[in-house]
Write an enzyme that holds these catalytic residues in place. Structure first.
Site, PDB file in Angstrom:
ATOM      1  N   ASP A   1      56.127  33.172   6.908  1.00 31.66           N
ATOM      2  CA  ASP A   1      56.297  32.782   5.838  1.00 31.66           C
ATOM      3  C   ASP A   1      57.928  32.740   5.173  1.00 31.66           C
ATOM      4  O   ASP A   1      58.077  31.592   4.418  1.00 31.66           O
ATOM      5  CB  ASP A   1      55.771  33.903   4.856  1.00 31.66           C
ATOM      6  CG  ASP A   1      55.155  33.404   3.421  1.00 31.66           C
ATOM      7  OD1 ASP A   1      56.087  33.530   2.576  1.00 31.66           O
ATOM      8  OD2 ASP A   1      54.023  32.890   3.543  1.00 31.66           O
TER       9      ASP A   1
ATOM     10  N   ARG B   1      49.188  39.583   1.035  1.00 31.64           N
ATOM     11  CA  ARG B   1      48.817  38.617   2.366  1.00 31.64           C
ATOM     12  C   ARG B   1      49.935  38.726   3.233  1.00 31.64           C
ATOM     13  O   ARG B   1      49.714  38.468   4.523  1.00 31.64           O
ATOM     14  CB  ARG B   1      48.632  37.074   2.024  1.00 31.64           C
ATOM     15  CG  ARG B   1      49.577  36.537   1.205  1.00 31.64           C
ATOM     16  CD  ARG B   1      49.444  35.077   0.853  1.00 31.64           C
ATOM     17  NE  ARG B   1      50.737  34.492   0.509  1.00 31.64           N
ATOM     18  CZ  ARG B   1      51.797  33.977   1.307  1.00 31.64           C
ATOM     19  NH1 ARG B   1      51.808  33.854   2.532  1.00 31.64           N
ATOM     20  NH2 ARG B   1      52.798  33.291   0.781  1.00 31.64           N
TER      21      ARG B   1
ATOM     22  N   TYR C   1      34.936  23.413   1.381  1.00 30.66           N
ATOM     23  CA  TYR C   1      35.677  22.291   1.769  1.00 30.66           C
ATOM     24  C   TYR C   1      35.028  21.242   2.360  1.00 30.66           C
ATOM     25  O   TYR C   1      35.590  20.005   1.985  1.00 30.66           O
ATOM     26  CB  TYR C   1      36.578  22.881   2.918  1.00 30.66           C
ATOM     27  CG  TYR C   1      37.410  24.315   2.407  1.00 30.66           C
ATOM     28  CD1 TYR C   1      38.132  24.420   1.198  1.00 30.66           C
ATOM     29  CD2 TYR C   1      37.547  24.978   3.230  1.00 30.66           C
ATOM     30  CE1 TYR C   1      38.685  25.369   0.688  1.00 30.66           C
ATOM     31  CE2 TYR C   1      38.335  26.451   3.022  1.00 30.66           C
ATOM     32  CZ  TYR C   1      38.726  26.431   1.817  1.00 30.66           C
ATOM     33  OH  TYR C   1      39.471  27.540   1.505  1.00 30.66           O
TER      34      TYR C   1
ATOM     35  N   SER D   1      37.425  25.154  -3.100  1.00 33.76           N
ATOM     36  CA  SER D   1      37.487  26.728  -2.627  1.00 33.76           C
ATOM     37  C   SER D   1      36.201  27.399  -2.168  1.00 33.76           C
ATOM     38  O   SER D   1      35.107  26.794  -2.502  1.00 33.76           O
ATOM     39  CB  SER D   1      38.123  27.377  -3.985  1.00 33.76           C
ATOM     40  OG  SER D   1      37.884  28.995  -3.622  1.00 33.76           O
TER      41      SER D   1
ATOM     42  N   LYS E   1      53.599  24.936   5.340  1.00 31.59           N
ATOM     43  CA  LYS E   1      54.152  25.845   6.530  1.00 31.59           C
ATOM     44  C   LYS E   1      53.901  27.092   6.157  1.00 31.59           C
ATOM     45  O   LYS E   1      53.461  27.500   5.295  1.00 31.59           O
ATOM     46  CB  LYS E   1      55.506  25.441   6.161  1.00 31.59           C
ATOM     47  CG  LYS E   1      56.414  25.991   4.786  1.00 31.59           C
ATOM     48  CD  LYS E   1      56.615  27.544   4.853  1.00 31.59           C
ATOM     49  CE  LYS E   1      56.882  28.182   3.689  1.00 31.59           C
ATOM     50  NZ  LYS E   1      56.623  29.481   3.473  1.00 31.59           N
TER      51      LYS E   1
END
Length: 350
Positions: free
Chosen positions: A170, A157, A50, A28, A89
């Site tokens: 989403d 989000r 990362y 993170s 996805k």
């Protein structure tokens, strides 16, 4: 694990309960979040970047679980580090980003797959087998919807343009991907929609057709909880999938006269995300660089469809890479999906 959020937690739980795979590291941008996630799930290593995670020699596969806005950069980093990659996805924000990821993975010789978990569930395997056996006759109509009521919160989000929020990437990705699986490549796409208060797409109604003239009528919304069902209708019979069609669900084969000819009830116990992880493991163990159940060329076609829908709705995302990289008509030839009987049986008509 890249990005220790809610979907990452569900994924780790599913792996622990239903597979032999081990989660060995979490990364993170916030080291405290990574450590808290690692402590919660007993993960040996946690990293505050990362890059550190990608240099961990124990990591074979990276699961990108961040918001859509981060998928391209993070997946590309993992590919360039020589790691196999499973990307949540929707695969990327647009087709241009998707195409570049696919090219990079093929050049680097690593496995890459969109984590569209629905494609790997047992009841969807039943749908594939019914279609391949021709039990529905000639398919003419697909109907699918996915709507959830989301409190209008600019900090969420799904309402945040910077995170590529909105209903389409989403929620709408589920009916669009389902229709693509059933009908194959689309030859036309038409959409109308309504923006949310932050400017993201709040609702969309979509009609697509394929080369044979079959239609799919699809809808998605952030404004209401819809039935989230799906159906596939042909000249002989139809399939009805109960809500939520994108999760483990009951499938019924229904005659033209409305008689239920057979049904499939999925196994109980949850853990639906384990099937996509198992598919990735099978492919990698077999030396394959992509899945026949979710081919990269189809992922790219779906992203082009989403781009076309967004274009019609007038939706753009801040900071996204170029939307279109391949002109219409230059799409790769479709690959046929391999039949699979894992975890399900075909419905029999007596």
């Amino acid at each position: 694990m890249i990005a220790p959020g809610g979907i990452a937690a569900s994924f780790v739980e599913a792996l622990g309960a239903h597979t032999d795979q081990r989660v060995v590291a979490v990364g993170s941008r916030d080291l405290r979040r990574a450590r808290a996630f690692a402590d919660r799930f007993g993960i040996p290593a946690s990293y505050g970047s990362y890059a550190e995670l990608l240099h961990d020699p124990h990591v074979d596969v990276v699961y990108v679980a961040s918001p859509h806005s981060g998928h391209y950069e993070q997946a590309l980093q993992a590919i360039e580090a020589g790691r196999h990659v499973l990307v949540e996805k929707a695969f990327t924000r647009n087709a241009g980003e998707a195409e570049r990821l696919i090219e990079a993975a093929r050049e680097r010789g690593v496995f890459l797959m969109e984590a569209m978990w629905t494609r790997f569930l047992p009841h969807i395997d039943v749908v594939r087998q019914v279609l391949e056996a021709g039990l529905l006759g000639e398919v003419h109509t697909v109907i699918a919807d996915h709507g959830q009521f989301m409190d209008p919160d600019a900090a969420h989000r799904l309402f945040d343009p910077e995170l590529a929020g909105g209903a389409l990437l989403d929620l709408g990705i589920y009916p669009v991907s389902f229709a693509s699986m059933v009908l194959g490549p689309f030859t036309s796409v038409a959409a109308t929609g309504t923006k949310a208060f932050t400017g993201v797409d709040g609702q969309a109604s979509i009609v697509v057709t394929n080369a044979s003239g079959a239609h799919a009528v699809l809808s998605t919304t952030l404004f209401a909880r819809t039935p989230t069902t799906a159906s596939v209708s042909g000249t002989r019979a139809r399939l009805e999938i109960e809500g939520d069609f994108y999760a483990p669900a009951t499938v019924r084969l229904v005659s033209r006269e409305g008689e239920v000819l057979d049904s499939y009830v999925p196994p109980q116990g949850g853990g639906g995300l384990c099937y996509e992880a198992a598919e990735a493991a099978r492919c990698i163990a077999g030396g394959r660089l992509e899945s026949d159940l979710m081919p990269l060329d189809e992922t790219l076609r779906i992203m082009r469809t989403l781009d076309e829908i967004r274009g019609g709705l007038g939706i753009t995302y801040p900071g996204e890479h170029p939307v279109l990289s391949v002109p219409p008509g230059a799409e790769p030839a479709p690959k046929s999906s391999a039949r699979s009987s894992r975890g399900a049986r075909i419905l029999h008509v007596l």
